[in-house]
Design an enzyme around this catalytic site. Sequence first.
Site, mmCIF file in Angstrom:
data_model
loop_
_atom_site.group_PDB
_atom_site.id
_atom_site.type_symbol
_atom_site.label_atom_id
_atom_site.label_comp_id
_atom_site.label_asym_id
_atom_site.label_seq_id
_atom_site.Cartn_x
_atom_site.Cartn_y
_atom_site.Cartn_z
ATOM 1 N N GLU A 194 3.372 -2.453 -6.481
ATOM 2 C CA GLU A 194 2.550 -2.851 -7.633
ATOM 3 C C GLU A 194 2.711 -4.315 -8.067
ATOM 4 O O GLU A 194 2.991 -4.602 -9.225
ATOM 5 C CB GLU A 194 2.846 -1.915 -8.806
ATOM 6 C CG GLU A 194 2.614 -0.453 -8.455
ATOM 7 C CD GLU A 194 3.049 0.511 -9.559
ATOM 8 O OE1 GLU A 194 3.473 0.062 -10.631
ATOM 9 O OE2 GLU A 194 2.960 1.724 -9.325
ATOM 10 N N GLU B 264 0.685 8.531 -3.021
ATOM 11 C CA GLU B 264 1.139 9.212 -4.249
ATOM 12 C C GLU B 264 0.024 10.080 -4.818
ATOM 13 O O GLU B 264 -0.244 10.078 -6.024
ATOM 14 C CB GLU B 264 1.575 8.175 -5.302
ATOM 15 C CG GLU B 264 2.665 7.243 -4.828
ATOM 16 C CD GLU B 264 3.168 6.284 -5.909
ATOM 17 O OE1 GLU B 264 2.898 6.501 -7.103
ATOM 18 O OE2 GLU B 264 3.841 5.302 -5.533
HETATM 19 O O1 9MR Z 1 6.850 10.033 -10.967
HETATM 20 C C1 9MR Z 1 7.666 9.008 -11.501
HETATM 21 C C2 9MR Z 1 8.187 9.414 -12.885
HETATM 22 O O2 9MR Z 1 9.095 10.501 -12.766
HETATM 23 C C3 9MR Z 1 8.863 8.225 -13.545
HETATM 24 O O3 9MR Z 1 9.265 8.594 -14.852
HETATM 25 C C4 9MR Z 1 7.890 7.062 -13.560
HETATM 26 C C5 9MR Z 1 8.498 5.869 -14.271
HETATM 27 O O4 9MR Z 1 7.912 4.699 -13.964
HETATM 28 O O5 9MR Z 1 7.526 6.728 -12.225
HETATM 29 C C6 9MR Z 1 6.818 7.751 -11.610
HETATM 30 O O6 9MR Z 1 6.408 7.381 -10.306
HETATM 31 C C7 9MR Z 1 5.533 6.245 -10.216
HETATM 32 C C8 9MR Z 1 5.811 5.597 -8.874
HETATM 33 O O7 9MR Z 1 7.172 5.292 -8.760
HETATM 34 C C9 9MR Z 1 4.978 4.334 -8.695
HETATM 35 N N1 9MR Z 1 3.585 4.615 -8.889
HETATM 36 C C10 9MR Z 1 3.232 5.338 -10.107
HETATM 37 C C11 9MR Z 1 4.043 6.621 -10.186
HETATM 38 C C12 9MR Z 1 3.597 7.472 -11.381
HETATM 39 O O8 9MR Z 1 3.859 6.816 -12.579
#
Ligand code: 9MR
Length: 403
Positions: A196, A302
């Site tokens: 990102e 994802e």
């Molecule tokens: O699924 C993840 C969640 O458990 C965390 O709290 C969150 C915090 O930033 O991140 C989520 O995963 C993210 C991923 O690492 C990057 N792309 C977006 C995902 C969903 O927010």
Amino acid sequence: MNITGTLFPYRETAIVFSLIVLFGFQFGCSSTQTQQDDTPSLHEAYEDAFLIGTALNRAQILSATPEALRDTLRTDRRGYFMEQQIFPDPKGLKVGLKHFNVITPENVMKWEEIHPEPGVYDFEAADRLVEIAEANDKKIVAHTLVWHNQTPDWVFEDEEGNELSREALLERMRDHIHTIVGRYKGKIMGYDVVNEAFNTDGSFRESKWYNIIGEDFIAKAFEYAHEADPDAQLYYNDYHMENPEKRAGIHEHLEKMIADGVPIHGVGSQSHFSINNMPDYEQIGKSITEFSDLGIDVMITELDLNVLPASVYQFDRNNRQDIYKDGLPEEVQQKLTEVYSDLFEIYLDHSDILTRVTFWGVSDDGSWLNYLPFEQTNYPLLFDRNKDPKPAFDALIELANNQ
Ligand code: 9MR
């Protein structure tokens, strides 16, 4: 309020109970399985098309070893706020191992979890993940080495709290990448190296990485990862790749990196979509073909489908309604099934260039969409809260079988 502390007694009870249930449970537990499960395996159904992955959370990863659970209980409570409600989750692990052939750690390899303090690494969960993968013949795509989120502030500061220089931050980044990628050399197939780094308009995100190092922080991260494991696949990962402006900015930068000889092997399109506001399907296809034209792998990394209407997110947090708390209405279930089918038709149409489709979680109960940006009951995945397959799962199996 100390949320972890408040919920801890509940969690301890749940863990003790689960340890009893888990008696005899081994990685994947295929040999100790007693119940007949005739559900076809999703990854097997798609084996001629692309890899099918899932993200495993801490609750699932540490379910594999009661021993690891006990250690974790004793030493480490970080990251549990979001995940502890389903801690541990051996059933989720089992379903994950049956239906997916690639696993990604949802959180446990992010900087704040694996490297919480200067010089302090916590490899417990990542080591378990590698053991699970080895014992069950799964590939791992690790997530993520360099990101603006879930990265502690100290990473960007010296001991006095002053912002690091470019050189010092590069050194810290290199050290982090070498420590992790070096430890798992030969055991992890691929890494989301940078996550990102771009805005919706295609410009660089003003993260601390970018502000302190400059735009070559991306190339440097890939170079360091390649030094540490020359055989690992290295990916750039981002969302809203269906947006032509954002995609153009990323495409241009990756093209430059490739021309400069930076070791990058793939690009991941996250694909967190909402059934009520889907991007133009044509743009989804274009995103796959345009990145593939760069000569690198393209992956969906994802995937999940938020079922809640946008109005839910406009409510004031204190007055919001958890509209599907008591179950998902039939017509929404159907819509979810249709949208998943539409997406997989596009993916199958591109199966000659698409190498993997990874879902962001195994079952609805574990999804981040239940707790971000606030608590709400969501149903974004292929398995329900009992870990049973939903109609969308059946539709995807049928689609694969009709190929
Ligand atoms: O699924 C993840 C969640 O458990 C965390 O709290 C969150 C915090 O930033 O991140 C989520 O995963 C993210 C991923 O690492 C990057 N792309 C977006 C995902 C969903 O927010």
